[in-house]
Design an enzyme around this catalytic site. Sequence first.
Site, PDB file in Angstrom:
ATOM      1  CB  SER A 465      -0.723   0.019   1.186  1.00 38.64           C
ATOM      2  OG  SER A 465      -1.912   0.906   1.174  1.00 38.64           O
ATOM      3  CG  ASP A 476       8.488   4.164 -11.099  1.00 38.20           C
ATOM      4  OD1 ASP A 476       8.981   3.173 -11.177  1.00 38.20           O
ATOM      5  OD2 ASP A 476       7.380   4.352 -11.474  1.00 38.20           O
ATOM      6  CE  LYS A 490      -4.649  -2.309   0.991  1.00 42.97           C
ATOM      7  NZ  LYS A 490      -4.899  -0.983   0.757  1.00 42.97           N
TER       8      LYS A 490
END
Length: 587
Positions: A465, A476, A490
């Site tokens: 999460s 990224d 999740k």
Amino acid sequence: ALVLGRDERLPDALRDRLERDEDALLGRELADQAPVGGIDAARVGEHDALAHAVEQRHAQLLLQLPDLARHGLPAGRELREGALRRLRPSPRRRPAPALALPDPRRRRRDHARARPRPARPEGALPGGRHDPLRDRVRRLLRRDRPAPAGSVLKPRYHGRVSRASHAAAFAAGVAIAAAVGAVAAPKRPEATRYKTLDTFAQSLSYVSNQFVEPVDERKLLYAAARGMLTSLDAYSAFFSPAEYRRLREDTDGEFPGVGLLLGPGGDDDAMPDAKEWPIVDEVLAGSPAEKAGIQVDDRILTIDGVATVNPDGTAIKDERYWDGKLRGPSGTRVKVEFLRPGARPAPADMVRAQIKVPSVLHEALAPGIGYVSIRRFQEATAADAALALGALDRAKAARVIIIDLRTDSGGLLEQAIAIADQFLESGLIVTIRGRTDAVETHMAKAGGLAVGSRVIVLVNAETASAAEILAGALQDHKRATVIGMRTYGKGAIQTYFDLIDGSGLKLTTHRYLTPSGHQVEGRGITPDIEVPEFEPELVVAGGTKGDASPEPSGKPGGSHDILEARLAEDYQLRIAYQTARGWLGSK
């Protein structure tokens, strides 16, 4: 006529006219039949003559109304034709005079000629035609109009079901269904919506009145709410008032208690004959439990004189139940008996205090290398992380920062975004999408505390999460090397909804994407360097050989020995530490 009265397309003036006329009719006709002590409201729905009179009156009202088509009801002609049919004599019973009950002077004679009704079991509904609970649901639905901000509809309660339990029932059942249906489901025709809710009310009525044993209506409604939420996905849930209060305390990271975190009990190497007593997983520093001498791995035998296991050694309740028993108002006392491996049971008398559970831990592992562990994203996690980064910078241990997100199950979204902002100079942090076409994006702002540090992120299969949002954003943007195992996956965001009786909902309302557009749900974050939790062993002739764990050196008990002993036990941390030292050119 009842459907017409509920139809939202009908102008308020016409709907109010129907309701006022019905109320006036009921009051006038019941006054004629009322006993000396007053009107017996429970028998209204059972009186065939009165029901027929109400139907006749509704039919005549429909015929008196102007063309309904100009009010947005194209079925006006059909309604008028139905009203005419309603005015015709019923083939099953003798029609009563329109808009009037039988003459009171003939009541005794009619009663003498009436056929006796067959006996029915106690508690059964009269012919399945009238049920006070179902009537209350209908009454609530018929008044389902927009209410002023901050107001609560309060229907009247009378009949067989208690007011207190029924209020809680609607809070967790019908109100939930209406709210979720309006917010989380496509708009459906009102008639279909009411029919579905009427089916639910009818089912509840049968269970409440006909089940072989009495049942608690509150439990029935809570069970229905749980079933509704769990049928949506793996994350949505319904919580009773006690469960919801505990959940909010955990999210806030602060609660009144003694500072113990408990885990499931059972035997282990230190106590092979142990019963299923709750085991102490953690003792918070400075807490009443620490001052009372309780330590990690102690077993909790009793709490305020109540044993935690059955005589056969099996657990009475799970550890969360006993953890709740340790919590309570600050300043109150709680007595605990605990058992330490190799010792005798000992008592501990503690006074509860306000406990703050730290969600961020930090330390300087070596010159230039700092370590930050985030357990869960709570209300103050971002502020605590900023303090930790500042402390590492002052200790000259911020050239490389290891962020440990292992076993972090997530938490508050905004806290994860705020921490990511400390490491990013600019760019997208996360993209959030809901059920509509609207897209919510969160961007980094310049001036973060750790934009000049190199970063390693530790993850495992229990990282989920909000923790995945942080790891994905740093990965990224090439701001971090992710080490460990693939994360949980999740990619859903839940929103908490408070209900009027203290219970609550956790409902999936959004999904998120990492800055590169990666869908995390079911996929997780793949680490840049995959490292298992335990060091792999190579079986060779004469024994086993691993990856040359560091041997303790230096003075016994020194900080260097403590670090090396810790690295020897934590293989993933050891690889991260070695990677950081390689970046700094250290041996």
